[in-house]
Design a protein around this motif. Structure first.
Motif, PDB file in Angstrom:
ATOM      1  N   ALA A   1     -77.585-111.853 -50.663  1.00 13.65           N
ATOM      2  CA  ALA A   1     -77.786-112.101 -52.083  1.00 13.65           C
ATOM      3  C   ALA A   1     -78.555-110.938 -52.698  1.00 13.65           C
ATOM      4  O   ALA A   1     -79.441-110.368 -52.071  1.00 13.65           O
ATOM      5  N   HIS A   2     -78.175-110.582 -53.902  1.00 13.74           N
ATOM      6  CA  HIS A   2     -78.903-109.574 -54.671  1.00 13.74           C
ATOM      7  C   HIS A   2     -79.538-110.274 -55.864  1.00 13.74           C
ATOM      8  O   HIS A   2     -79.027-111.281 -56.330  1.00 13.74           O
ATOM      9  N   PHE A   3     -80.625-109.690 -56.349  1.00 15.24           N
ATOM     10  CA  PHE A   3     -81.306-110.308 -57.486  1.00 15.24           C
ATOM     11  C   PHE A   3     -81.455-109.311 -58.615  1.00 15.24           C
ATOM     12  O   PHE A   3     -81.695-108.123 -58.394  1.00 15.24           O
TER      13      PHE A   3
ATOM     14  N   PRO B   1     -82.236-105.641 -55.955  1.00 13.81           N
ATOM     15  CA  PRO B   1     -82.709-105.755 -54.572  1.00 13.81           C
ATOM     16  C   PRO B   1     -82.214-107.012 -53.865  1.00 13.81           C
ATOM     17  O   PRO B   1     -82.007-108.049 -54.490  1.00 13.81           O
ATOM     18  N   THR B   2     -82.034-106.869 -52.561  1.00 11.36           N
ATOM     19  CA  THR B   2     -81.734-108.027 -51.724  1.00 11.36           C
ATOM     20  C   THR B   2     -83.053-108.646 -51.269  1.00 11.36           C
ATOM     21  O   THR B   2     -84.126-108.109 -51.523  1.00 11.36           O
ATOM     22  N   VAL B   3     -82.954-109.744 -50.568  1.00  7.93           N
ATOM     23  CA  VAL B   3     -84.143-110.380 -50.023  1.00  7.93           C
ATOM     24  C   VAL B   3     -84.900-109.392 -49.134  1.00  7.93           C
ATOM     25  O   VAL B   3     -86.122-109.283 -49.216  1.00  7.93           O
ATOM     26  N   ASP B   4     -84.171-108.679 -48.319  1.00 12.70           N
ATOM     27  CA  ASP B   4     -84.812-107.707 -47.441  1.00 12.70           C
ATOM     28  C   ASP B   4     -85.493-106.588 -48.215  1.00 12.70           C
ATOM     29  O   ASP B   4     -86.558-106.111 -47.827  1.00 12.70           O
ATOM     30  N   ASP B   5     -84.883-106.172 -49.284  1.00 10.42           N
ATOM     31  CA  ASP B   5     -85.500-105.148 -50.119  1.00 10.42           C
ATOM     32  C   ASP B   5     -86.828-105.651 -50.656  1.00 10.42           C
ATOM     33  O   ASP B   5     -87.829-104.926 -50.649  1.00 10.42           O
TER      34      ASP B   5
END
Lengths: 139, 139
Positions: free
Chosen positions: A86-88, A41-45
């Motif tokens: 960014a993705h995490f 997920p990204t920050v928005d996700d």
DNA sequence: ATATTTGCAAAGCCTTTGCAGGGGA
DNA sequence: TCCCCTGCAAAGGCTTTGCAAATAT
């Protein structure tokens, strides 16, 4: 052995403390979410997830929390060439990523799928190797 | 055979036309600069160079030109995990990069230094593999 | 004459930061 | 009590874009 995908909130709380991180409700929730998903997920996700599943969390807290978690090594921050976001990744095991150039989706590939031998020129001291496969995936 | 590092402006002009790009003064200059350096310059680097070596070039033109050149494949755009800035590479030959984690400097590593064998799971169609070595370089 | 490119400034996207208020140790 | 965490809004860095003037075909 227990997969990270089945971790309880309680277990995530303990995990945070082990890493010297104060286990606030927001941190537990975000960490639990990232650890129990495979979607990078990204920050928005994460923010979207929080908006649905957490009483109240600001975007700044999502940013700060994800950076904090990545900083102590509970999760990993990833950047891909197709996007600035960014993705995490909650998966710290030996794997790399496959980027579908059509959809932008990211897939996990087991580290064993890639065998390599590296002979760097004199003077280069390797600390880490990064791999990214790009192409198309026919699900 | 001629190295890209010794290309003349005239030759760069021809190269642009071959790629269907109108060879304006700015484009020739920027393209020539990127092709004849090994430093993986950022937009700012190119702008700084232009400020010293070209009568007048706006930042927007530097951005647009570099993107255009990368779009037609005369140069390559690169992103590295340590920085948000785009880097540009005039070397299209088989090589990958080594990032010095202390200095942020980027070094070229010949493609032959890395031998690999990849066995992707079913359904993955590879178009390109990306490698990045990270560590320290003792010059 | 017409189409393309440039320059400037404004806006855009993603992310970080300062500060005040609130909550946990 | 004290310190850390959160939320809000503002600011920051990098890049893109709209539009008018300049340039090339």
């Amino acid at each position: 052995m227990k997969s990270r995908l089945n971790l309880t909130l309680r277990e995530v709380e303990a995990l945070l403390k082990e890493h010297g991180v104060q286990a606030s409700a927001q941190r537990i929730a975000v960490c639990h979410y990232v650890l129990t998903t495979n979607t990078h997920p990204t920050v928005d996700d994460v923010k979207a997830w929080a908006d649905e599943n957490f009483p109240k969390m600001s975007l700044a807290t999502v940013y700060n929390t994800l950076n904090l978690l990545a900083g102590v090594g509970v999760i990993k921050a990833l950047k891909f060439p197709h996007s600035d976001k960014a993705h995490f990744d909650g998966d710290l095991s030996n794997h790399f990523h496959f980027l579908d150039e059509d959809t932008g989706k990211i897939y996990d590939i087991p580290g064993e799928s890639l065998k390599y031998q590296l002979d760097l020129p004199e003077g280069f001291e390797l600390s880490e190797m990064e791999f990214l496969a790009k192409g198309k995936f026919q699900g």
